[in-house]
Structure formats: C-alpha cells, structure tokens
Design an enzyme around this catalytic site. Structure first.
Site, PDB file in Angstrom:
ATOM      1  N   GLU A  16      13.103   3.977  -4.341  1.00 47.98           N
ATOM      2  CA  GLU A  16      12.537   4.649  -3.165  1.00 47.98           C
ATOM      3  C   GLU A  16      12.975   3.913  -1.903  1.00 47.98           C
ATOM      4  OE1 GLU A  16       8.173   4.458  -2.780  1.00 47.98           O
ATOM      5  OE2 GLU A  16       8.164   3.568  -4.776  1.00 47.98           O
ATOM      6  N   CYS A  37       7.479   5.014  -7.391  1.00 49.79           N
ATOM      7  CA  CYS A  37       7.693   3.892  -8.320  1.00 49.79           C
ATOM      8  C   CYS A  37       8.037   4.351  -9.738  1.00 49.79           C
ATOM      9  CB  CYS A  37       6.460   2.998  -8.347  1.00 49.79           C
ATOM     10  SG  CYS A  37       6.012   2.404  -6.713  1.00 49.79           S
ATOM     11  N   HIS A  50       2.792  -0.389 -14.379  1.00 51.55           N
ATOM     12  CA  HIS A  50       3.336  -0.502 -13.024  1.00 51.55           C
ATOM     13  C   HIS A  50       2.369  -1.397 -12.243  1.00 51.55           C
ATOM     14  CE1 HIS A  50       4.659   0.125  -9.049  1.00 51.55           C
ATOM     15  NE2 HIS A  50       3.650   0.900  -8.710  1.00 51.55           N
TER      16      HIS A  50
HETATM   17  N1  COA Z   1     -12.411 -13.259  -1.192  1.00 52.01           N
HETATM   18  C1  COA Z   1     -12.202 -12.629  -2.375  1.00 52.01           C
HETATM   19  N2  COA Z   1     -11.996 -11.283  -2.466  1.00 52.01           N
HETATM   20  C2  COA Z   1     -11.975 -10.561  -1.332  1.00 52.01           C
HETATM   21  C3  COA Z   1     -12.188 -11.183  -0.078  1.00 52.01           C
HETATM   22  C4  COA Z   1     -12.404 -12.574  -0.033  1.00 52.01           C
HETATM   23  N3  COA Z   1     -12.601 -13.219   1.116  1.00 52.01           N
HETATM   24  N4  COA Z   1     -12.108 -10.214   0.870  1.00 52.01           N
HETATM   25  C5  COA Z   1     -11.875  -9.035   0.219  1.00 52.01           C
HETATM   26  N5  COA Z   1     -11.793  -9.267  -1.100  1.00 52.01           N
HETATM   27  C6  COA Z   1     -11.526  -8.294  -2.165  1.00 52.01           C
HETATM   28  C7  COA Z   1     -12.293  -7.004  -1.985  1.00 52.01           C
HETATM   29  O1  COA Z   1     -13.619  -7.100  -2.461  1.00 52.01           O
HETATM   30  C8  COA Z   1     -11.420  -6.056  -2.800  1.00 52.01           C
HETATM   31  O2  COA Z   1     -11.665  -6.241  -4.165  1.00 52.01           O
HETATM   32  P1  COA Z   1     -12.376  -5.076  -5.020  1.00 52.01           P
HETATM   33  O3  COA Z   1     -11.551  -3.849  -4.783  1.00 52.01           O
HETATM   34  O4  COA Z   1     -12.294  -5.578  -6.415  1.00 52.01           O
HETATM   35  O5  COA Z   1     -13.747  -4.938  -4.491  1.00 52.01           O
HETATM   36  C9  COA Z   1     -10.003  -6.588  -2.560  1.00 52.01           C
HETATM   37  O6  COA Z   1     -10.155  -7.924  -2.071  1.00 52.01           O
HETATM   38  C10 COA Z   1      -9.235  -5.791  -1.527  1.00 52.01           C
HETATM   39  O7  COA Z   1     -10.025  -5.661  -0.393  1.00 52.01           O
HETATM   40  P2  COA Z   1     -10.066  -4.292   0.438  1.00 52.01           P
HETATM   41  O8  COA Z   1     -10.970  -4.473   1.586  1.00 52.01           O
HETATM   42  O9  COA Z   1     -10.305  -3.146  -0.502  1.00 52.01           O
HETATM   43  O10 COA Z   1      -8.559  -4.270   0.920  1.00 52.01           O
HETATM   44  P3  COA Z   1      -7.817  -3.413   1.984  1.00 52.01           P
HETATM   45  O11 COA Z   1      -8.664  -2.314   2.532  1.00 52.01           O
HETATM   46  O12 COA Z   1      -7.240  -4.384   2.929  1.00 52.01           O
HETATM   47  O13 COA Z   1      -6.665  -2.678   1.149  1.00 52.01           O
HETATM   48  C11 COA Z   1      -5.194  -2.121  -0.619  1.00 52.01           C
HETATM   49  C12 COA Z   1      -6.170  -3.138  -0.069  1.00 52.01           C
HETATM   50  C13 COA Z   1      -4.873  -2.523  -1.990  1.00 52.01           C
HETATM   51  C14 COA Z   1      -5.800  -0.748  -0.730  1.00 52.01           C
HETATM   52  C15 COA Z   1      -3.930  -2.172   0.201  1.00 52.01           C
HETATM   53  O14 COA Z   1      -3.330  -3.369  -0.093  1.00 52.01           O
HETATM   54  C16 COA Z   1      -2.965  -1.056  -0.066  1.00 52.01           C
HETATM   55  O15 COA Z   1      -3.071   0.003   0.488  1.00 52.01           O
HETATM   56  N6  COA Z   1      -1.984  -1.314  -0.935  1.00 52.01           N
HETATM   57  C17 COA Z   1      -0.989  -0.364  -1.315  1.00 52.01           C
HETATM   58  C18 COA Z   1      -1.481   0.446  -2.487  1.00 52.01           C
HETATM   59  C19 COA Z   1      -0.313   0.948  -3.227  1.00 52.01           C
HETATM   60  O16 COA Z   1       0.640   0.250  -3.364  1.00 52.01           O
HETATM   61  N7  COA Z   1      -0.423   2.194  -3.707  1.00 52.01           N
HETATM   62  C20 COA Z   1       0.716   2.910  -4.179  1.00 52.01           C
HETATM   63  C21 COA Z   1       1.169   2.719  -5.496  1.00 52.01           C
HETATM   64  S1  COA Z   1       0.075   2.868  -6.751  1.00 52.01           S
END
Ligand code: COA
Length: 365
Positions: A84, A116, A241
């Site tokens: 991609e 992916c 994945h």
């Molecule tokens: N200590 C430990 N854990 C922490 C933390 C801290 N200080 N702060 C946050 N976290 C945890 C959260 O609780 C969460 O875990 P959980 O989901 O098990 O509850 C995790 O870290 C992520 O936090 P979140 O606030 O949900 O993250 P975000 O809103 O910044 O976004 C993603 C995270 C994954 C959604 C983002 O990275 C993303 O969009 N990634 C791309 C997704 C992707 O690739 N999709 C396409 C292919 S499948």
C-alpha cells in the site's frame, strides 16, 4: 482436488537501516511512554532514510530470498508485489523489482492492493497459479513490502514501521500452505488513503472492531462445528497481522470471549501460541503487508517438519483470510534469521531531532 504440490520454497526479509525507540517519540510528543510500550505493546519504529522506499526494501528482500534458493532467475514466471506504498498509480511496484533483478521475458508481473492484506492475496494468487498447473513448472516471486508513516502527531504515529518479506513459491521447503483457507470481507472505511494524500486517514476504533470481527468470522469458519479447544490446540503458533502488538492481544482475548472461554483461558492461548510470534514485529513496527509475514517468518524458526501454524491476514477496507501452514524441512535451520539479525544489529538509532529532520524530508517529498 489434485494439485501440483506448492508452498514457500525460500524466504528473505529486509528491514530498514534506521529506527527510533517509541520512548523517544513519547518524549517528543509529551506522552507517557507507558502508553506506547504497555498500552500499544510497541518497542521500536523502523524507519527508511530519505531515498529508500518500499521498492528498495522489496528488492533487498527478494535478493536475499533468491540467494538461498537453488533455482535461477529464468525459473521465475510470476512476480507479484503486495503493497500500500505504491510509487505510481499505473506502473506496478513489481516493475521496479524486476528491473533491479534483471527479470524480463515470459513473466507475469503485477502489484496487488488491498491495504495490509495485499501481500497475502499475492501469495494466494501465486499458489493458486502453481496448484492449477498454469505456472507450467515455473516458480513465483511474491513480495510484501511497505513503509508505514502517519502524519506527525497522529495517534497512529507510535505504530509506524517498515519492512519487506519476499517468498519464492515453488517446492514447500520452508512451509506448505493448505489449499483451503478461510476468507471474510465486509466493506468499511476503517483506514484509507485517498489518491493524492501523503498519509492515511484512520478511524482507529472502527479498525479495531473490524479486525476483531474478522478474527471471529475466520476462526469460526476454521473451527466449524468441531471443538474449538481441540482445533486450536493442534497449532504450535497462531500468527496475525500486527498493526501494533496490543491489537493482536485484544483480538485473541475477543476470540476467547466469543468462544465462551474465561479471560484466563484466552490469555493462556495468547501467551502459549501468539506472544512469541510478535518478537520481530515489536522491533519493526507496522510494516502493513509485511507484518503478518514477519510474524510467520519468526514463528517458523526451529519448527520440526510438519508442525502446523495459522496465519491471519487483515487489510482495511476490509478483507481478511486465515491460512493453515505446516513447516517444511528448511524451518528447523531457518536461514532467514540471519537477515533479521544482520539488519537489527546494523541499524542506526534516531533521536527525536533526527526523527524530526527525517519527517521534514518526508513532508517535502
Ligand atoms: N500507561 C499505560 N497504558 C496507557 C497509558 C499509560 N499512561 N495511556 C493510555 N494507555 C493505553 C490505553 O488504556 C489503551 O489501552 P486499551 O485499549 O487496552 O484500553 C492504549 O494505551 C491506547 O490508548 P488510546 O487512548 O486508545 O490510544 P489512541 O486514541 O491514541 O489511539 C490507536 C491508539 C491504536 C487507535 C492508534 O494508534 C491508531 O489509530 N492506530 C492505527 C490503527 C491501525 O493501524 N488500523 C489499521 C489496520 S488494522
């Protein structure tokens, strides 16, 4: 069904020459590092220097796969690149690879796109080409190669990565792939990159939900009306994945819940069959099409011939497919480990200033 025996004859991996620990990114973005390490399960982000891209990674991986295979370039009748990170809307990435390898003539050469999932689709097409007899004794070169970058400060930034896995599809020396697989697709806008946009748009929560649904559908089809515990117990490892390692864990726990298991039992399944397969992914980050195949390459290491594993492929949009593989005789010695060892040993760390400079280049190009 009578088929020509075919599987993965050789594997080569190529990882980029730069990386940054996610803790360094956390400092740059003023985020608690535990969010990236514990919350997302990441360790490092693999990064390409200016000038390197999915084509250079693909060529590197292909050369390594070819170097430890007994055939010659004239034996290749198909080259397909799943990516991609296309360089062009028309010219396939396979043309850059073929040019570098000196591959031309009676060769079908093309690029496959489905987020992916593209690398797995290329692999399936190559296998089906062999199984059908259409390959007429030739082998296929399949490559999954990507550079995953998000816009600076995007929530996906700590999950960035890059890498390529090349596979020669011929004799099942490295792994046999079962002709029957378990696909599932459903249209969604969970992750997409409109034409002309440098970086993807992501609905992070939706992508998590789609991925988890695809896992339950594909494993549900594999299990059918058999006992889930005994079916899953047959597999030495379960590869997925890996958008980021925690997403895989969430999906396995969700599968356990869907099967009516206790949280402890699902956690045990994850620890026994999945956790170790993520070792290289944690150090590379998301390499999109290559992520699953990095995990599969890791899972095959040291396996006795005939040992079964699963491989779950997911591509946003979305499409998924669950494959059944069995280790071939070359898995025990796993010569591709040297690719990963060499690349991880020689890659250079970037600090936050180095990263900012690199991203400045990426924005400008
Ligand atoms: N200590 C430990 N854990 C922490 C933390 C801290 N200080 N702060 C946050 N976290 C945890 C959260 O609780 C969460 O875990 P959980 O989901 O098990 O509850 C995790 O870290 C992520 O936090 P979140 O606030 O949900 O993250 P975000 O809103 O910044 O976004 C993603 C995270 C994954 C959604 C983002 O990275 C993303 O969009 N990634 C791309 C997704 C992707 O690739 N999709 C396409 C292919 S499948």
């Amino acid at each position: 069904m009578t088929t020509t025996p075919a599987g993965i004859a050789s594997i080569g991996l190529q990882l980029p020459p730069l990386f940054m620990p996610v803790t360094e990114l956390a400092e740059l973005r003023s985020v608690d590092p535990n969010k990236y390490t514990k919350g997302l399960g990441c360790i490092d982000i693999a990064l390409c220097p200016s000038g390197d891209d999915a084509a250079t990674l693909a060529v590197g991986a292909a050369k390594r796969a070819l170097s430890r295979w007994n055939g010659s370039i004239e034996d290749i009748g198909l080259v397909a690149v799943g990516t991609e990170s296309a360089k062009d809307m028309s010219r396939p990435l396979s043309a850059w690879v073929a040019e570098e390898l000196g591959l031309s003539g009676t060769v079908r050469s093309y690029e496959v796109k489905h987020a992916c999932y593209g690398g797995t689709l290329a692999l399936r097409q190559a296998l089906e080409w062999k199984w059908s007899g259409a390959g007429a004794g030739k082998v296929a070169l399949v490559i999954a190669s990507d550079v995953a970058l998000y816009s600076p400060e995007d929530p996906g930034e700590p999950t960035q990565g890059a890498g390529a896995v090349a596979m020669i599809i011929g004799e099942p020396t490295v792994a046999h792939v079962a002709p029957v697989s378990f696909p599932f697709s459903s249209p969604a806008f969970d992750f997409w990159r409109p034409v002309g946009d440098a970086f993807p748009s992501v609905d992070g929560q939706l992508s998590l939900d789609c991925y988890k649904r695809a896992v339950t559908e594909c494993f549900g089809a594999l299990i059918g009306d058999r006992d889930a515990r005994s079916v899953l117990a047959e597999y030495q490892s379960m590869c997925f994945h890996v958008p980021f390692p925690k997403m895989v864990k969430k999906a396995v726990l969700h599968l356990g819940e869907h099967l009516g298991w206790s949280a402890q039992e699902a956690e045990r399944l994850y620890l026994e069959k999945v956790e170790d397969t993520l070792e290289w992914n944690r150090l590379v980050g998301n390499a999109y099409t290559a992520s699953l195949w990095i995990s599969v390459a890791r899972a095959l290491v040291g396996l006795e011939e005939g040992t079964p594993i699963t491989a779950f492929s997911y591509g946003s949009g979305y499409g998924a497919e669950l494959l059944h593989l069995t280790a071939g005789p070359a898995a025990a010695a796993a010569p591709w480990v040297s690719d990963v060892d060499e690349d991880l040993r020689s890659r250079k760390p970037l600090d936050m200033w180095g990263y900012e400079t690199l991203r400045g280049h990426a924005r400008a190009s």
